[in-house]
Design a protein around this motif. Sequence first.
Motif, PDB file in Angstrom:
ATOM      1  N   MET A   1     -13.820  13.895 -12.899  1.00  0.00           N
ATOM      2  CA  MET A   1     -12.453  13.498 -13.181  1.00  0.00           C
ATOM      3  C   MET A   1     -11.689  13.178 -11.892  1.00  0.00           C
ATOM      4  N   ALA A   2     -11.852  14.019 -10.875  1.00  0.00           N
ATOM      5  CA  ALA A   2     -11.177  13.792  -9.607  1.00  0.00           C
ATOM      6  C   ALA A   2     -11.635  12.479  -8.988  1.00  0.00           C
ATOM      7  N   PHE A   6      -9.256   9.370  -8.146  1.00  0.00           N
ATOM      8  CA  PHE A   6      -9.255   8.775  -6.806  1.00  0.00           C
ATOM      9  C   PHE A   6      -9.559   7.281  -6.874  1.00  0.00           C
ATOM     10  N   ALA A   7     -10.476   6.896  -7.704  1.00  0.00           N
ATOM     11  CA  ALA A   7     -10.844   5.482  -7.855  1.00  0.00           C
ATOM     12  C   ALA A   7      -9.670   4.683  -8.415  1.00  0.00           C
TER      13      ALA A   7
END
Length: 102
Positions: A1-2, A6-7
């Motif tokens: 998820m992080a 970030f993407a």
Amino acid sequence: MADDLFAVLSRFHREVVIPDLDSRVESLRSENAQLHREVLSHFDQMYLRFNRLEGEYHALSAAVARLEARGSSADGFQSALQQLQAQVKELQDRLSRLESEA
């Protein structure tokens, strides 16, 4: 998820923030260039005025020098005129004496 977040944030930064900042920076550069041209134009006008004033200063200085020279020659002329008047008076007195003797 992080990594997904970030993407997404990276993509948002790349597609939205950077182009917006680039356009704002370009706008500021354009305004700065215009302001720079205006300032240079004002300096050019000031230099033209200074050059004209300098020319007028030199012309006035030369005129004052001519007037001073004329004034000193006028004083000399006045002195010579007074001497001539004194000589004429002396000649008239001598002529009067000669006429009275004859």
